[in-house]
Design a protein around this motif. Structure first.
Motif, PDB file in Angstrom:
ATOM      1  N   PRO A 191       6.305 131.317  12.911  1.00 19.34           N
ATOM      2  CA  PRO A 191       5.257 130.940  11.811  1.00 19.34           C
ATOM      3  C   PRO A 191       3.701 131.641  11.685  1.00 19.34           C
ATOM      4  O   PRO A 191       3.335 131.638  12.962  1.00 19.34           O
ATOM      5  N   GLY A 192       3.302 131.740  10.801  1.00 22.18           N
ATOM      6  CA  GLY A 192       2.022 132.683  10.639  1.00 22.18           C
ATOM      7  C   GLY A 192       1.053 131.347  11.329  1.00 22.18           C
ATOM      8  O   GLY A 192       1.174 130.395  10.693  1.00 22.18           O
ATOM      9  N   ILE A 193      -0.059 131.961  11.926  1.00 20.95           N
ATOM     10  CA  ILE A 193      -1.306 131.416  12.459  1.00 20.95           C
ATOM     11  C   ILE A 193      -2.618 132.253  11.773  1.00 20.95           C
ATOM     12  O   ILE A 193      -2.747 133.033  12.197  1.00 20.95           O
ATOM     13  N   PRO A 194      -3.340 131.386  10.981  1.00 19.57           N
ATOM     14  CA  PRO A 194      -3.413 129.902  10.416  1.00 19.57           C
ATOM     15  C   PRO A 194      -2.619 129.846   9.043  1.00 19.57           C
ATOM     16  O   PRO A 194      -2.762 128.790   8.502  1.00 19.57           O
ATOM     17  N   THR A 195      -1.881 130.782   8.565  1.00 18.91           N
ATOM     18  CA  THR A 195      -1.413 130.613   7.228  1.00 18.91           C
ATOM     19  C   THR A 195      -0.202 129.602   7.130  1.00 18.91           C
ATOM     20  O   THR A 195      -0.023 129.262   5.958  1.00 18.91           O
ATOM     21  N   GLY A 196       0.796 129.689   8.210  1.00 18.57           N
ATOM     22  CA  GLY A 196       1.929 128.809   8.051  1.00 18.57           C
ATOM     23  C   GLY A 196       2.876 129.530   7.344  1.00 18.57           C
ATOM     24  O   GLY A 196       3.954 128.702   6.880  1.00 18.57           O
ATOM     25  N   ILE A 360       1.185 124.342  11.950  1.00 19.27           N
ATOM     26  CA  ILE A 360       0.498 123.040  11.859  1.00 19.27           C
ATOM     27  C   ILE A 360      -0.898 123.271  11.310  1.00 19.27           C
ATOM     28  O   ILE A 360      -1.544 122.342  11.338  1.00 19.27           O
ATOM     29  N   PHE A 361      -1.031 124.268  10.478  1.00 15.73           N
ATOM     30  CA  PHE A 361      -2.187 124.552   9.921  1.00 15.73           C
ATOM     31  C   PHE A 361      -2.136 124.620   8.327  1.00 15.73           C
ATOM     32  O   PHE A 361      -1.022 125.362   7.910  1.00 15.73           O
ATOM     33  N   LEU A 362      -3.231 124.236   7.634  1.00 14.79           N
ATOM     34  CA  LEU A 362      -3.432 124.473   6.066  1.00 14.79           C
ATOM     35  C   LEU A 362      -4.525 125.491   6.120  1.00 14.79           C
ATOM     36  O   LEU A 362      -5.436 125.477   6.931  1.00 14.79           O
ATOM     37  N   TYR A 363      -4.455 126.556   5.266  1.00 11.50           N
ATOM     38  CA  TYR A 363      -5.456 127.403   5.143  1.00 11.50           C
ATOM     39  C   TYR A 363      -6.238 127.503   3.659  1.00 11.50           C
ATOM     40  O   TYR A 363      -5.808 128.441   3.154  1.00 11.50           O
ATOM     41  N   PRO A 364      -6.970 126.572   3.390  1.00 11.16           N
ATOM     42  CA  PRO A 364      -7.389 126.566   1.943  1.00 11.16           C
ATOM     43  C   PRO A 364      -8.749 127.437   1.781  1.00 11.16           C
ATOM     44  O   PRO A 364      -9.377 127.615   2.659  1.00 11.16           O
ATOM     45  N   ARG A 365      -8.800 127.983   0.510  1.00  4.32           N
ATOM     46  CA  ARG A 365      -9.758 128.620   0.080  1.00  4.32           C
ATOM     47  C   ARG A 365     -10.689 127.762  -0.854  1.00  4.32           C
ATOM     48  O   ARG A 365     -10.472 126.936  -1.486  1.00  4.32           O
ATOM     49  N   LEU A 366     -12.047 127.827  -0.431  1.00  2.08           N
ATOM     50  CA  LEU A 366     -13.037 127.234  -1.201  1.00  2.08           C
ATOM     51  C   LEU A 366     -14.091 128.165  -1.737  1.00  2.08           C
ATOM     52  O   LEU A 366     -14.877 129.050  -1.110  1.00  2.08           O
ATOM     53  N   CYS A 413     -14.902 130.800   0.821  1.00  2.00           N
ATOM     54  CA  CYS A 413     -14.549 131.159   2.127  1.00  2.00           C
ATOM     55  C   CYS A 413     -13.163 130.376   2.351  1.00  2.00           C
ATOM     56  O   CYS A 413     -12.624 129.838   1.491  1.00  2.00           O
ATOM     57  N   TYR A 414     -12.549 130.531   3.632  1.00  2.28           N
ATOM     58  CA  TYR A 414     -11.375 129.757   4.002  1.00  2.28           C
ATOM     59  C   TYR A 414     -11.792 129.107   5.110  1.00  2.28           C
ATOM     60  O   TYR A 414     -12.697 129.206   6.186  1.00  2.28           O
ATOM     61  N   ILE A 415     -11.021 127.904   5.458  1.00  2.00           N
ATOM     62  CA  ILE A 415     -11.247 127.016   6.539  1.00  2.00           C
ATOM     63  C   ILE A 415      -9.882 126.633   7.059  1.00  2.00           C
ATOM     64  O   ILE A 415      -8.917 126.624   6.478  1.00  2.00           O
ATOM     65  N   ARG A 416      -9.923 126.403   8.620  1.00  2.00           N
ATOM     66  CA  ARG A 416      -8.624 126.227   9.159  1.00  2.00           C
ATOM     67  C   ARG A 416      -8.218 124.779   9.552  1.00  2.00           C
ATOM     68  O   ARG A 416      -9.292 124.200  10.040  1.00  2.00           O
ATOM     69  N   VAL A 417      -7.508 123.951   9.025  1.00  2.00           N
ATOM     70  CA  VAL A 417      -7.389 122.495   8.925  1.00  2.00           C
ATOM     71  C   VAL A 417      -5.931 122.309   9.412  1.00  2.00           C
ATOM     72  O   VAL A 417      -4.864 122.396   8.904  1.00  2.00           O
ATOM     73  N   SER A 418      -5.971 121.711  10.792  1.00  2.00           N
ATOM     74  CA  SER A 418      -4.743 121.072  11.494  1.00  2.00           C
ATOM     75  C   SER A 418      -4.057 119.912  10.959  1.00  2.00           C
ATOM     76  O   SER A 418      -5.262 118.927  10.752  1.00  2.00           O
ATOM     77  N   PHE A 419      -2.801 119.779  10.796  1.00  2.00           N
ATOM     78  CA  PHE A 419      -2.338 118.494  10.347  1.00  2.00           C
ATOM     79  C   PHE A 419      -1.302 117.889  11.361  1.00  2.00           C
ATOM     80  O   PHE A 419      -0.819 117.192  11.163  1.00  2.00           O
ATOM     81  N   ALA A 420      -1.798 118.450  12.709  1.00  2.00           N
ATOM     82  CA  ALA A 420      -1.151 117.901  13.745  1.00  2.00           C
ATOM     83  C   ALA A 420      -1.893 116.750  14.298  1.00  2.00           C
ATOM     84  O   ALA A 420      -2.405 116.902  15.223  1.00  2.00           O
ATOM     85  N   ALA A 421      -1.719 115.667  13.580  1.00  2.00           N
ATOM     86  CA  ALA A 421      -2.455 114.455  14.103  1.00  2.00           C
ATOM     87  C   ALA A 421      -1.542 113.240  13.379  1.00  2.00           C
ATOM     88  O   ALA A 421      -0.965 113.262  12.559  1.00  2.00           O
ATOM     89  N   SER A 422      -1.784 112.018  13.846  1.00  2.00           N
ATOM     90  CA  SER A 422      -1.394 110.904  13.444  1.00  2.00           C
ATOM     91  C   SER A 422      -1.638 110.787  11.908  1.00  2.00           C
ATOM     92  O   SER A 422      -2.515 111.130  11.563  1.00  2.00           O
ATOM     93  N   SER A 423      -0.700 110.046  11.269  1.00  2.00           N
ATOM     94  CA  SER A 423      -0.685 109.701  10.068  1.00  2.00           C
ATOM     95  C   SER A 423      -2.089 109.256   9.510  1.00  2.00           C
ATOM     96  O   SER A 423      -2.854 109.590   8.551  1.00  2.00           O
TER      97      SER A 423
END
Length: 445
Positions: A191-196, A360-366, A413-423
């Motif tokens: 899978p794509g990094i950081p696009t998922g 494990i990443f989300l890549y939102p645009r702001l 811009c875009y930011i890289r947000v990992s969701f590999a974390a506890s809930s």
């Protein structure tokens, strides 16, 4: 000032690096039990450790001289472990054979990739070796290419198209690149990094045909192959797709794939272990890799951990119920976080985000306030870097600047947000990000 002090008292949450254990994911018990016994063999007699964990450790210690993990490893990895990797690859790919002589273990994907890039490096100016890669790309790639004196040749993907790979754009990019460098490889993550983004068979076949037409070596990072999210989404390896194509491609397209302990559900980032497999490469390439690895013995302790990753407990073994429960919790947490993060981010003003199909990443645009852009110019910083510094300073959340992944724009811009974390950790981070995002827009309004 009081509010500032409250924020400073909060623990920093790292959602930039993709380090699951740092962000609260609990390590798998079976992995740690096997490693504990390998390090301290007296535990072989400790009945509090499941029998199959002790047996797994014993098998590994049996192949270590004097039964110690403190010895030097075979230069390409312990033969037992390399054989197990070959068996894993063959099983994953539906019975397609994997040659242990073409599999190399070393201290992580970055080191293996650096070794291959060094082999490709040559020339300068218009003859400098170029590496084509979809943009956005992993934030570690530019430094690797700079270190190995290779030219980065980015090919832009579009968020509006779900970050899918576009071979027409690849053809255009490589044609233009030949005016200033010599492209010899295509680096791609699936899978794509950081696009998922997760490629399907049709997309992969198109990329393989492109590589064949342009005579490029395929360098494929598949470190999140066990992390796919959502119904109907399936991981296929590039090797499987390649070898199921016609002989024109299956016997001639050169492919090197990479996998790692650090990424995916296991998330053992600190152990630093990974492997690469060579397919259809010239025999001289494998020999050259062996020569290079002969100067640097790979670490021993990550090897039993990787063996567990690719050969986990099976039904009927004592550790299987606990392993299944723990692994299910990790994968459920990742999928839930991916969906929750997607929903929350898209609910924010001037933010848009594609769902993560894998990784494990989300890549939102702001969209950026004009005043923040001007402030960044005054400070001599890219706007996304300033924004990430503000997130860290005010909210105690570390996210990655999209410019590290090659995404640089004037008004957004875009930011890289990992969701590999506890809930709980991820929900806390989302709450902080939302609060600060609202505060940011109120301030700059």
């Amino acid at each position: 000032m009081a509010a500032r002090t409250t924020q400073e008292a909060q623990a920093v949450i790292d959602l930039a690096s993709g380090d699951p254990h740092r962000a609260g994911i609990v390590p798998l018990s079976f992995v740690r039990q096997v490693l504990a016994v390998c390090v301290f063999p007296d535990l072989l007699r400790d009945d509090s450790i499941p029998l199959d964990a002790r047996q797994r450790a014993q098998r590994f210690l049996d192949i270590c001289p004097q039964g110690s993990v403190g010895v030097y490893s075979s230069t390409t990895g312990m033969p037992y472990v390399v054989q197990r990797i070959a068996e894993f690859i063959s099983k994953r790919d539906g019975g397609i054979a994997a040659d242990p002589n073409q599999i190399f273990f070393y201290s992580g994907t970055q080191e293996n990739l650096k070794m291959v890039l060094n082999l490709l490096s040559s020339g300068s100016g218009e003859m400098q070796t170029g590496v084509l890669t979809p943009l956005p790309y992993p934030h570690t790639l530019p430094r690797l290419l700079q270190y190995t004196r290779l030219k980065l040749v980015p090919c832009s993907l579009k968020q509006s198209q779900g970050w899918a790979v576009n071979t027409e754009e690849l053809h255009r990019t490589v044609t233009e690149a030949r005016e200033h460098c010599n492209p010899r490889a295509l680096f791609i993550c699936n899978p794509g990094i950081p696009t998922g983004h997760v490629q399907d068979r049709k997309s992969m076949e198109s990329v393989i045909r492109f590589a064949a037409a342009e005579r490029l070596i395929l360098l494929v990072q598949e470190v999140y192959q066990d992390c796919v999210h959502g119904p109907g989404i399936e991981f296929l390896s590039y090797k499987k797709v390649l070898l199921e194509m016609s002989q024109e491609y299956s016997e001639h397209v050169e492919l090197i794939s990479f996998n790692s302990l650090s990424n995916g559900s296991l998330g053992e980032c600190g152990l630093r272990g990974g492997y690469m497999e060579l397919v259809n490469t010239d025999t001289a390439v494998a020999e050259r890799v062996k020569v290079l690895m002969g100067f640097r013995s790979p670490p021993v302790l990550p090897q039993p951990a990787l063996e567990v990753m690719i050969n986990p407990p099976t039904p009927g073994e004592p550790s299987y119920p606990t392993y299944k429960q723990e692994m299910s919790l990790i994968q459920t947490t990742l999928s839930h976080n991916a969906q929750r993060g997607y929903e929350v981010l898209n609910s924010l003003k001037d933010v848009s985000c594609q769902p993560a199909m894998g990784g494990i990443f989300l890549y939102p645009r702001l969209e950026l306030p004009a005043q923040l852009i001007e402030e960044a110019k005054t400070l001599g910083l890219p706007p996304d870097v300033l924004l990430c510094q503000m997130f860290l300073d005010k909210a105690g959340v570390c996210v990655g600047a999209g410019s590290e992944n090659g995404s640089e724009h004037d008004t957004y811009c875009y930011i890289r947000v990992s969701f590999a974390a506890s809930s709980d950790t991820f929900q806390d981070a989302l709450s902080r990000l939302c609060s600060f995002h609202h505060h940011l827009h109120e301030t700059y309004s």
